[in-house]
Design a protein around this motif. Structure first.
Motif, PDB file in Angstrom:
ATOM      1  N   ALA A  32     -65.765  87.311  69.130  1.00 23.61           N
ATOM      2  CA  ALA A  32     -64.615  86.561  70.193  1.00 23.61           C
ATOM      3  C   ALA A  32     -63.884  87.410  71.003  1.00 23.61           C
ATOM      4  O   ALA A  32     -63.374  88.485  70.599  1.00 23.61           O
ATOM      5  CB  ALA A  32     -63.668  85.788  69.159  1.00 23.61           C
ATOM      6  N   SER A  68     -65.230  83.042  73.751  1.00 23.33           N
ATOM      7  CA  SER A  68     -64.909  81.904  73.148  1.00 23.33           C
ATOM      8  C   SER A  68     -63.903  82.587  71.870  1.00 23.33           C
ATOM      9  O   SER A  68     -63.743  83.637  71.864  1.00 23.33           O
ATOM     10  CB  SER A  68     -66.079  81.357  72.344  1.00 23.33           C
ATOM     11  OG  SER A  68     -67.020  82.003  71.638  1.00 23.33           O
ATOM     12  N   LYS A  69     -63.770  81.665  70.917  1.00 17.19           N
ATOM     13  CA  LYS A  69     -62.981  82.090  69.554  1.00 17.19           C
ATOM     14  C   LYS A  69     -63.812  82.215  68.628  1.00 17.19           C
ATOM     15  O   LYS A  69     -63.389  82.784  67.192  1.00 17.19           O
ATOM     16  CB  LYS A  69     -61.900  80.872  69.215  1.00 17.19           C
ATOM     17  CG  LYS A  69     -61.000  80.803  70.374  1.00 17.19           C
ATOM     18  CD  LYS A  69     -59.767  79.746  69.970  1.00 17.19           C
ATOM     19  CE  LYS A  69     -58.859  79.340  71.144  1.00 17.19           C
ATOM     20  NZ  LYS A  69     -57.936  78.329  70.774  1.00 17.19           N
TER      21      LYS A  69
END
Length: 242
Positions: free
Chosen positions: A193, A152-153
């Motif tokens: 991330a 994910s970010k």
């Protein structure tokens, strides 16, 4: 001379005729020996030669030979050359079909290759991205490892998450990420991330997280297996099948 001896001539003729009519004429000849030889020669010459064998017998014999001679009739069976050509064609066709089938099988993806890329997760971000199931260390294969990735970010706290071997259908060897513990100054585990960590079977590598199952033997089967990832509440968030 005959006119001077009429009586003797008549008597000779009559006597000869009484015995043999043919000799009567020979007796009148003043050269009986010579005449007799000529008569014999003429008789021999006049005797006809024996007739040739009947033609019917020859024809019959020929007919008999013809009837016993083997006959040759045309056969509808294929020749040896045709059979060989047909066999060669069939073999070529079979070989081509087998080669095509083998090529198709080689081109088609196997279940193992598909399984190696299978990754299911319900929670966005934290996944099992890969498994090195074939270690190089003899017997124990302690250098096997499973990779956990945050794709994910945002950073995600994975404290209390655990991953285990589920190849047999039940929970096998299990690794749990440390939870936050103020007494031990443990803030838990947070993956940034895009960050990944490795969990080895029985080795510690600080550069990749420093995590290990602590197993004295190999835990990932070289013949295929399944890994399951769950969160701290025991909810399944992903699996990896290879």
């Amino acid at each position: 001379m005959l006119f001077h001896r009429p009586a003797a001539l008549v008597a000779a003729l009559l006597g000869a005729a009484a015995n043999n009519p043919t000799d009567a004429f020979l007796a009148a000849d003043p050269r009986p020996i010579i005449r007799s030889r000529q008569h014999n020669v003429l008789m021999a010459a006049a005797t006809p030669p024996p007739p040739p064998p009947p033609a019917v017998a020859t024809v019959a014999s020929s007919a008999s030979s013809a009837s016993t001679a083997p006959t040759t009739t045309a056969s509808n069976l294929p020749s040896q050359k045709e059979l060989l050509a047909k066999s060669s064609s069939s073999s070529t066709s079979t070989t081509s079909s087998s080669a095509a089938a083998a090529a198709a099988a080689a081109a088609a993806p196997t279940s193992s290759s598909l399984a190696a890329s299978s990754n299911k997760g319900t929670s966005p971000g934290i996944i099992i991205s890969s498994i090195n199931y074939d270690g190089q260390v003899p017997k124990t294969e302690s250098d096997e490892y499973v990779v956990i990735t945050n794709n994910s970010k945002s950073p995600i706290d994975v404290s209390g998450y655990y991953v285990y071997v589920a190849t047999t259908g039940s929970q096998g060897p299990t690794f749990t990420f440390p939870k936050s513990n103020n007494n031990n100054n443990n803030n838990g585990v947070v993956l940034k991330a895009g960050e990944s960590v490795r969990i080895y079977t029985n080795e510690i590598h600080k550069e990749s997280g420093g995590y290990s199952f602590g197993s004295g033997k190999a835990i990932w089967s070289n013949n295929g297996g399944l890994a399951v990832l769950k969160d701290s509440a025991g909810k399944k968030i992903g699996e990896f099948k290879y």
